[in-house]
Design a protein around this motif. Structure first.
Motif, PDB file in Angstrom:
ATOM      1  N   GLY A  32      46.000  56.486  30.239  1.00  0.00           N
ATOM      2  CA  GLY A  32      45.004  55.969  29.350  1.00  0.00           C
ATOM      3  C   GLY A  32      45.017  54.238  29.674  1.00  0.00           C
ATOM      4  N   LEU A  33      46.079  53.847  30.120  1.00  0.00           N
ATOM      5  CA  LEU A  33      46.088  52.339  30.596  1.00  0.00           C
ATOM      6  C   LEU A  33      45.057  52.212  31.666  1.00  0.00           C
ATOM      7  N   ASN A  34      45.259  53.055  32.535  1.00  0.00           N
ATOM      8  CA  ASN A  34      43.716  52.881  33.742  1.00  0.00           C
ATOM      9  C   ASN A  34      42.621  52.865  33.255  1.00  0.00           C
ATOM     10  N   LEU A  35      42.118  53.920  32.293  1.00  0.00           N
ATOM     11  CA  LEU A  35      40.876  53.882  31.485  1.00  0.00           C
ATOM     12  C   LEU A  35      40.455  52.743  30.824  1.00  0.00           C
ATOM     13  N   MET A  36      41.491  52.139  29.984  1.00  0.00           N
ATOM     14  CA  MET A  36      41.227  51.087  29.248  1.00  0.00           C
ATOM     15  C   MET A  36      40.874  50.020  30.028  1.00  0.00           C
ATOM     16  N   LEU A  37      41.717  49.682  31.318  1.00  0.00           N
ATOM     17  CA  LEU A  37      41.408  48.570  32.165  1.00  0.00           C
ATOM     18  C   LEU A  37      40.043  48.959  32.931  1.00  0.00           C
ATOM     19  N   LEU A  38      39.673  50.079  33.279  1.00  0.00           N
ATOM     20  CA  LEU A  38      38.501  50.172  33.872  1.00  0.00           C
ATOM     21  C   LEU A  38      37.226  49.812  33.026  1.00  0.00           C
ATOM     22  N   ILE A  39      37.399  50.431  31.691  1.00  0.00           N
ATOM     23  CA  ILE A  39      36.439  50.094  30.763  1.00  0.00           C
ATOM     24  C   ILE A  39      36.120  48.594  30.379  1.00  0.00           C
ATOM     25  N   THR A  40      37.206  47.874  30.281  1.00  0.00           N
ATOM     26  CA  THR A  40      37.225  46.648  30.139  1.00  0.00           C
ATOM     27  C   THR A  40      36.571  45.718  31.366  1.00  0.00           C
ATOM     28  N   TYR A  41      36.823  46.365  32.533  1.00  0.00           N
ATOM     29  CA  TYR A  41      36.274  45.705  33.577  1.00  0.00           C
ATOM     30  C   TYR A  41      34.903  45.747  33.931  1.00  0.00           C
ATOM     31  N   MET A  42      34.330  46.829  33.235  1.00  0.00           N
ATOM     32  CA  MET A  42      32.973  47.291  33.268  1.00  0.00           C
ATOM     33  C   MET A  42      32.219  46.602  32.440  1.00  0.00           C
ATOM     34  N   MET A  43      32.818  46.265  31.402  1.00  0.00           N
ATOM     35  CA  MET A  43      32.227  45.602  30.109  1.00  0.00           C
ATOM     36  C   MET A  43      32.111  44.083  30.515  1.00  0.00           C
ATOM     37  N   PHE A  44      32.950  43.522  31.323  1.00  0.00           N
ATOM     38  CA  PHE A  44      32.913  42.229  31.758  1.00  0.00           C
ATOM     39  C   PHE A  44      31.842  41.941  32.871  1.00  0.00           C
ATOM     40  N   GLU A  45      31.626  43.009  33.723  1.00  0.00           N
ATOM     41  CA  GLU A  45      30.681  42.958  34.734  1.00  0.00           C
ATOM     42  C   GLU A  45      29.246  43.190  34.317  1.00  0.00           C
ATOM     43  N   HIS A  46      28.953  43.788  32.981  1.00  0.00           N
ATOM     44  CA  HIS A  46      27.843  44.275  32.609  1.00  0.00           C
ATOM     45  C   HIS A  46      26.856  43.009  32.314  1.00  0.00           C
ATOM     46  N   LYS A  47      25.738  43.099  32.676  1.00  0.00           N
ATOM     47  CA  LYS A  47      24.836  41.842  32.373  1.00  0.00           C
ATOM     48  C   LYS A  47      23.647  42.174  31.813  1.00  0.00           C
ATOM     49  N   THR A  48      23.173  41.500  30.711  1.00  0.00           N
ATOM     50  CA  THR A  48      22.041  41.783  29.990  1.00  0.00           C
ATOM     51  C   THR A  48      21.013  40.617  30.090  1.00  0.00           C
ATOM     52  N   TYR A  49      19.749  40.801  29.735  1.00  0.00           N
ATOM     53  CA  TYR A  49      18.710  39.730  29.644  1.00  0.00           C
ATOM     54  C   TYR A  49      18.026  40.001  28.505  1.00  0.00           C
ATOM     55  N   GLU A  50      17.411  38.647  27.896  1.00  0.00           N
ATOM     56  CA  GLU A  50      16.818  38.761  26.642  1.00  0.00           C
ATOM     57  C   GLU A  50      15.183  39.217  26.896  1.00  0.00           C
ATOM     58  N   SER A  51      14.739  39.896  26.202  1.00  0.00           N
ATOM     59  CA  SER A  51      13.448  40.463  26.374  1.00  0.00           C
ATOM     60  C   SER A  51      12.289  39.542  26.301  1.00  0.00           C
ATOM     61  N   ASP A  52      12.423  38.633  25.579  1.00  0.00           N
ATOM     62  CA  ASP A  52      11.376  37.523  25.455  1.00  0.00           C
ATOM     63  C   ASP A  52      11.018  36.783  26.648  1.00  0.00           C
ATOM     64  N   ILE A  53      12.274  36.706  27.510  1.00  0.00           N
ATOM     65  CA  ILE A  53      11.814  35.881  28.790  1.00  0.00           C
ATOM     66  C   ILE A  53      11.228  36.550  30.007  1.00  0.00           C
ATOM     67  N   THR A  54      11.648  37.728  29.850  1.00  0.00           N
ATOM     68  CA  THR A  54      10.983  38.400  31.073  1.00  0.00           C
ATOM     69  C   THR A  54       9.405  38.537  31.200  1.00  0.00           C
ATOM     70  N   ALA A  55       8.931  38.288  32.250  1.00  0.00           N
ATOM     71  CA  ALA A  55       7.337  38.245  32.414  1.00  0.00           C
ATOM     72  C   ALA A  55       7.021  39.289  33.288  1.00  0.00           C
ATOM     73  N   ARG A  56       5.678  39.745  32.908  1.00  0.00           N
ATOM     74  CA  ARG A  56       5.398  40.891  33.500  1.00  0.00           C
ATOM     75  C   ARG A  56       4.014  40.484  34.090  1.00  0.00           C
ATOM     76  N   ASP A  57       3.776  40.608  35.434  1.00  0.00           N
ATOM     77  CA  ASP A  57       2.444  40.258  35.876  1.00  0.00           C
ATOM     78  C   ASP A  57       1.794  41.489  36.301  1.00  0.00           C
ATOM     79  N   ILE A  58       0.258  41.599  35.933  1.00  0.00           N
ATOM     80  CA  ILE A  58      -0.171  42.799  36.384  1.00  0.00           C
ATOM     81  C   ILE A  58      -1.453  42.557  37.187  1.00  0.00           C
ATOM     82  N   VAL A  59      -1.508  43.043  38.420  1.00  0.00           N
ATOM     83  CA  VAL A  59      -2.458  42.557  39.337  1.00  0.00           C
ATOM     84  C   VAL A  59      -3.693  43.533  39.247  1.00  0.00           C
TER      85      VAL A  59
END
Length: 244
Positions: A22-49
């Motif tokens: 259980g301790l190892n699972l909690m540590l793994l989940i905590t590490y994955m939460m710290f490494e997870h990256k999120t981006y705001e949807s309004d900043i992302t630009a899409r170009d259509i050629v």
């Protein structure tokens, strides 16, 4: 009476193992939460050629005003009066006789007399050293006497001429130049001094020594076997100054 427990059905026998997993699972989940990256949807630009259809344009052909080619040259005029010259020339053959002498050719015997031989005298510029010349050049004022007396008089007159015409260059005195200059010259078969050369410590002293020798008077040339010859001669001139 004590109740006996079955070890296979005991709940807490693997508690340490469950705790570690259980301790190892909690540590793994905590590490994955710290490494997870999120981006705001309004900043992302899409170009259509968008690719439009290619437009094929016809390039018009432009006719340039090119000058016409020059006319061909007129044909050469052939004169009416053409003379035909025959190039056949008769050549006479020339027989060249051999100039070599064969065995059958007779050789005419001819004995030349001494009077028929012309001996051409070649005037050579022979130089005879002062030590071996038969008659040394005669300095003006040394006429007469034996050969040894003429030699002594020649050397004395030569030293007297050097002392009389000696002049220490002023530039050499300022630079305190001194030394011995050896002057080599030739008394030719006319009695004049030629081919003056010098060797010394400086050009100023050499030039002055050559000037002194060039002032030598005309002498009676030296003779070898009764003929006037050239005689080389050398004399040292010592340049020495006294410091005050």
């Amino acid at each position: 009476m004590q109740v006996k427990k079955n070890p296979e059905v005991e709940v807490g026998r693997n508690s340490s193992l469950y705790f570690a997993v259980g301790l190892n699972l909690m540590l793994l989940i905590t590490y994955m939460m710290f490494e997870h990256k999120t981006y705001e949807s309004d900043i992302t630009a899409r170009d259509i050629v968008q690719v439009d259809d290619m437009i094929e344009a016809d390039i018009p052909i432009v006719n340039l005003d090119v000058p016409p080619p020059p006319p061909p040259p007129p044909p050469a005029l052939v004169p009416d009066d053409i003379k035909v010259v025959e190039d056949q020339v008769e050549i006479e053959e020339t027989i060249i006789e051999s100039s070599e002498i064969g065995q059958n050719d007779a050789i005419e015997e001819y004995v030349a007399d001494v009077e028929d031989v012309d001996v051409e005298e070649v005037d050579e510029d022979i130089e005879v050293p002062f030590a071996v010349i038969e008659n040394v050049p005669v300095f003006p004022g040394c006429e007469g006497g034996t050969r040894q007396q003429q030699i002594d008089c020649f050397q004395a007159k030569m030293m007297e001429h050097v002392n009389k015409n000696f002049n220490y260059p002023e530039r050499a005195l300022e630079l305190e130049m001194h030394g011995k200059v050896y002057v080599l010259f030739v008394i030719d078969k006319t009695g004049r001094v030629t081919k003056i050369r010098s060797r010394g410590p400086d050009k100023l002293l050499e030039k002055e020594a050559e000037r002194i020798i060039s002032l030598l008077p005309k002498m009676t040339p030296g003779k070898q076997r009764g003929r006037a010859v050239n005689m080389p001669y050398s004399i040292p001139i010592h340049f020495k100054f006294r410091q005050q």
